[in-house]
Design an enzyme around this catalytic site. Structure first.
Site, short mmCIF file in Angstrom:
data_model
loop_
_atom_site.label_atom_id
_atom_site.label_comp_id
_atom_site.label_asym_id
_atom_site.label_seq_id
_atom_site.Cartn_x
_atom_site.Cartn_y
_atom_site.Cartn_z
CB THR A 113 38.78 62.34 14.78
OG1 THR A 113 38.67 61.90 13.41
CG2 THR A 113 38.16 63.72 14.91
CB ILE B 206 37.36 51.94 23.13
CG1 ILE B 206 36.78 52.67 24.36
CG2 ILE B 206 38.64 52.61 22.65
CD1 ILE B 206 36.39 54.10 24.10
N PRO C 158 41.98 52.02 21.24
CG PRO C 158 42.17 50.23 22.71
CD PRO C 158 42.11 50.55 21.24
CE LYS D 246 26.56 55.60 24.79
NZ LYS D 246 26.41 55.85 26.27
CD GLU E 124 31.51 68.07 19.78
OE1 GLU E 124 31.81 69.22 20.07
OE2 GLU E 124 30.97 67.75 18.72
#
Lengths: 199, 706
Positions: free
Chosen positions: B469, B586, B589, B657, B661
């Site tokens: 991730t 973000i 980026p 956030k 998914e």
């Protein structure tokens, strides 16, 4: 050391001659990983379906999970650990880092070995299923430049579940361009191939 | 506690390559199966070929004498396990391996053969003779199956607001359709592997998982150990997608084997075993009934979903969630049903619940637009809710409309002729489609420890997991800004259960949860303004989490796509795929975009390729490999566009956030809607297989435009 179940072999792994005795059932992948400690090559499926184990044997890419170690006796084997120069990463490796051509990184060694071979195969004039009929490879003609479609076709044996494909394609294109520039050759690859954004 | 705002304008928001990338491209990053633990033996898993029955006899003695064999574990000699051990939803029978002779599903591990080498273990495992008593099994999923029962309400009760039947009766148009999705697998490229050994009274494990802390706690319960006796590390993980969010069979078996055999044991699943023994997303069958007025306003939204389950573990595939969040309607009803079958208990796979759920809802919304002759984007915009449509709770950062507007602008959606089957190129039919979607976000309790070192650096320890991730890189940036220093002064330690309470990389809540703990610890450290170093503080977000106001917290996206369909072969090519995302602030980026792009590609793969198939006669997975279960390859994937709109969660200290998914969730419906736009035929079953799409009798050049 050889007997009915074991073979004494030599692998020239990343330039080092390594003598070892292997179980005849041992794959080249397991020999590299467990006998030589070259764990860069990964076992993703053990069936030649994912490409994570791709290495170069005598300059050609193979899935090392479907290659018996005993059958590779005497071969020059290049793994991901052997792609970098003495003090710097290869242009492909640098492009993968810069353009984020990886996420979990598990398929990355196979992608890199495969891409290294793709550049060589292309330079040698090998066509692919994506080669455009109006730009054929032919003796005496300049090799058409790699474009995104060619790279996607040629790299399709290397799965990436994270979905880093667009960044990988971009990294291979940039490395191809850089390599071509080093050889003072003007590629046909245009900005449109590199920058696919429709924005 | 009042802390001055950080002045160091540095790390968050800046595109940086991932920290471990140089190691990963050089083959230096060590994954679970790369560990060379001295004295390791190799365990090979033996699985049951029958879907229901029991083990009558295992001839372990015959293989104990084979070359290199160290031991054989089966239900007669394996350590006893605690039946209370489980997962998020409760006790999980798929963890209780080798405890009795019962076989609840095909692929159930029934023995582990341990030998000095991998080849010896594999050969002995193949030679192990097992007699089975076979019972009649049932693996045939259908929503109206007699064993169907209401699903667990772990994610909240069914919705029931307004009078659905009355609103439907008053509607100008009604869509009433059924949608089906197959079993889908996480299929991370790294097969599950664990090496376990005892050292100084502690069970040490090198594993690949999405959350070492939660794994260690579960393993301690399962083995009835003091949690302090278990240490699990997972420094580099080759992808998860949900498949490494629960305790895997490889780890359970390795832990038992090292306990019995008293030497380090590595257990690595074969690819077929990953498909057979690691939980998959269950098959679903859904019914959508939507009623709307002529102006596109919804009157009724009725979403029923059934999913395949297991009698030995609870799970919730929360398909109706988007129908509780996305659109305002005076009447909303959801029903969620599970159908226990003789299959491996399912579990979360990337975008759980919403990946199948939004396929159904957003396909049906497209049908509403079709019947009204409206722009599908306008239908969605017309039904923006002011508050949670079911809960009435306020939204925190709802920017779906911004995603729709920005996506439509970038895609030049206004040029679209909304009628189907209007555009062709030679023998190909061309169409465009879109979908809107959401995924719930938030944080869960975690802890972090920060030490201000004497050399001016900071050691930040958090039990996070980086499964690809970019968590390691993102958290370093978060820590740098929170401590008001440059990222080069941060040393991040992750992926170790000894680092304390931490949520896993799952539910799109990993980075949010971990960042909060780091931010809190950093604030305490700066408030303490230590005069001497080293100085250490720890923080735990449990109380702050409990104090959070109830609200509707979601990420949003709008997905737009163009496809080319060859009706003579049924082949669909995705030519363009664009996602616009509202996913909070973000952090990086470059990496955020990669994760969103990857999610879109997984969505493309579920739309076109992925088809977990069960043989009804044997009850087994019929395609447990990458030849039979195709996942998108290079040649399937065009250039992908991912863009972010300004967004933040006002209750989160970092404003972030989750991204993990949301990228996957909306894609299948967008592609199916584009295929309808190209062909004029609705596709309501995934994947959009050749045989479902091809038009019999068509040949090239024979393409009537309807």
């Amino acid at each position: 050391m050889s007997d009915r179940t074991r073979s004494a072999i030599t692998l020239h792994a990343n330039g080092d001659a390594r003598a070892l005795t292997v179980d005849n059932r041992r794959t080249l992948l397991d020999a590299l990983r467990d006998d030589l400690g070259l764990t860069g090559a990964k076992k993703g499926c053990d069936h030649g379906q994912c490409g994570a184990c791709t290495v170069l044997v005598n300059g050609r890419r193979v899935v090392s999970c479907l290659t018996l170690a005993a059958a590779a006796d005497g071969s020059e084997v290049t793994t991901v650990e052997g792609l970098a120069g003495a003090d710097r990463l290869s242009p492909l490796q640098e492009a993968f880092v810069r353009l984020d051509g990886l996420q979990c990184g598990f398929c990355t060694p196979g992608q890199l070995c495969s891409a290294t071979a793709v550049l060589a195969e292309h330079a040698a004039g090998w066509p692919s299923a994506a080669t455009r009929p109006d730009r054929p490879y032919a003796p005496g003609r300049p090799t058409p430049a790699l474009d995104a479609a060619e790279i996607r076709e040629r790299m399709s044996g290397n799965l990436c579940r994270c979905g880093a494909y667009p960044q990988i394609v971009r990294a291979v294109l940039e490395a191809a361009r850089d390599t071509a520039a080093e050889h003072a050759h003007t590629p046909e690859t245009g900005a449109a191939d590199l920058e696919e954004s429709h924005a | 506690m009042k802390i001055p705002a950080p002045q160091h304008s540095g790390a968050v928001g800046v595109a940086r390559p991932r920290l471990e990338a140089p190691d990963k491209v050089a083959g230096k990053a060590r994954y679970a199966a790369d560990a060379a633990v001295p004295g390791s033996a190799f365990g090979y898993v033996v699985t049951a070929p029958v879907a229901r029955g029991r083990v009558r006899h295992i001839d372990s003695e015959a293989v104990r004498g084979m070359p290199g064999v160290v031991g054989v574990l089966d239900h007669r000699n394996a350590p006893r396990l605690n039946p209370e051990a489980g997962n998020f939803f409760g006790p999980d029978g798929s963890l209780r391996l080798l405890q009795d002779d019962a076989i609840p599903y095909a692929g159930r591990p029934v023995a582990l053969v341990v030998a000095e080498t991998f080849e010896q273990a594999r050969t002995a495992a193949a030679a192990l003779r097992i007699d089975y008593a076979t019972a009649t099994h049932d693996t045939g999923f259908a929503a109206d199956h007699p064993s169907a029962r209401p699903a667990s309400t772990a994610f909240g009760p069914d919705a029931e607001i307004g009078d659905v039947e009355a609103e439907l009766a008053a509607s100008a148009v009604i869509v009433d359709e059924r949608y089906r999705t197959p079993e889908q697998h996480g299929a991370a490229m790294e097969p599950h592997s664990a090496t376990a050994w005892w050292e100084d009274g502690r069970l040490q494990v090198l594993d690949c998982n999405q959350g070492p802390f939660t794994m260690a706690m579960t393993l301690a319960v399962l083995l009835r150990l003091d949690p302090a006796q278990v240490r699990i590390r997972a420094e580099h993980v080759g992808g998860g997608f949900g498949s490494k969010s629960m305790l895997g069979p490889h780890l359970v078996l390795a832990a038992m084997a090292t306990t019995v055999l008293d030497r380090p044991v590595r257990v690595t699943l074969t690819r077929a075993q990953v498909f057979q023994t690691v939980a998959m997303r269950p098959a679903t069958e859904q019914r959508l009934r939507i009623g709307a007025d002529t102006d596109g306003r919804l009157r009724a939204l009725h979403h029923e979903a059934a999913f395949a389950g297991s009698p030995i573990a609870e799970y919730v595939e929360n398909c109706p969630e988007p129908s509780k969040v996305l659109y305002a309607a005076p009447a909303i009803r959801t029903r969620l049903t599970t159908v226990p079958l003789d299959i491996l208990p399912p579990y979360s796979v990337r975008g759980p619940g919403l990946t199948p759920g939004s396929f159904a809802l957003e396909s049906a919304m497209d049908e509403v637009a079709e019947r009204l002759g409206m722009d599908p984007v306008d239908v969605r915009l017309r039904n923006e809710p002011a508050a949670g449509p079911v809960t009435g709770l306020p939204f925190r950062g709802r920017n779906l409309a911004a995603c729709l507007h920005e996506g439509a602008r970038r895609f030049a959606w206004h040029t679209r002729d909304h009628r189907p089957r209007r555009r062709r190129e030679g023998g190909l039919l061309i169409g465009t489609g879109m979908a809107a979607t959401c995924f719930s976000t938030g944080a869960l309790p975690s802890s972090a420890t920060i030490t201000a070192e004497t050399d001016g650096t900071y050691t930040v320890a958090i039990g996070a997991s980086d499964i690809g991730t970019g968590a390691r890189t993102a958290l370093t940036a978060i820590a740098a800004d929170a401590l008001d220093v440059g990222p080069e002064r941060i040393r991040l330690r992750i992926a170790d259960s000894d680092l304390g309470l931490a949520w896993a990389a799952g539910g799109s809540r990993g980075t949010t949860s971990w960042a909060w703990a780091i931010t809190m610890a950093a604030a305490e450290l700066r408030a303490a303004a230590p005069a001497t170093r080293p100085f250490t503080v720890s923080a735990d977000t449990s109380e702050a989490f409990a104090a959070l106001p109830y609200a509707e917290r979601h990420a949003y996206s709008a997905v737009f796509t163009q496809v080319a369909v060859d009706p003579a072969t049924g082949e669909i090519r995705v030519r363009r795929l664009l996602g616009v995302f509202a996913v909070g602030r973000i952090v990086n980026p470059l990496l955020a975009r990669s994760q969103a792009v990857g999610g879109l590609i997984t969505g493309l793969s579920t739309a076109l390729h992925e088809d977990g198939t069960r043989d009804r006669v044997t009850g087994r997975n019929a395609n447990p490999d990458f030849a039979g279960y195709h996942i998108a390859a290079h040649a399937d994937v065009p250039g992908i566009e991912a863009h972010f709109v300004p967004d933040h969660d006002p209750d989160d200290p970092s404003g972030i956030k989750g991204i993990g998914e949301i990228g996957t969730v909306g894609t299948a419906a967008a592609i199916a809607n584009a295929v309808w736009h190209a062909t004029g035929t609705r596709q309501r079953t995934l994947p959009l297989r050749l045989d479902r799409v091809l038009e019999p009798g068509r040949t090239e050049g024979d393409l009537p435009v309807r």
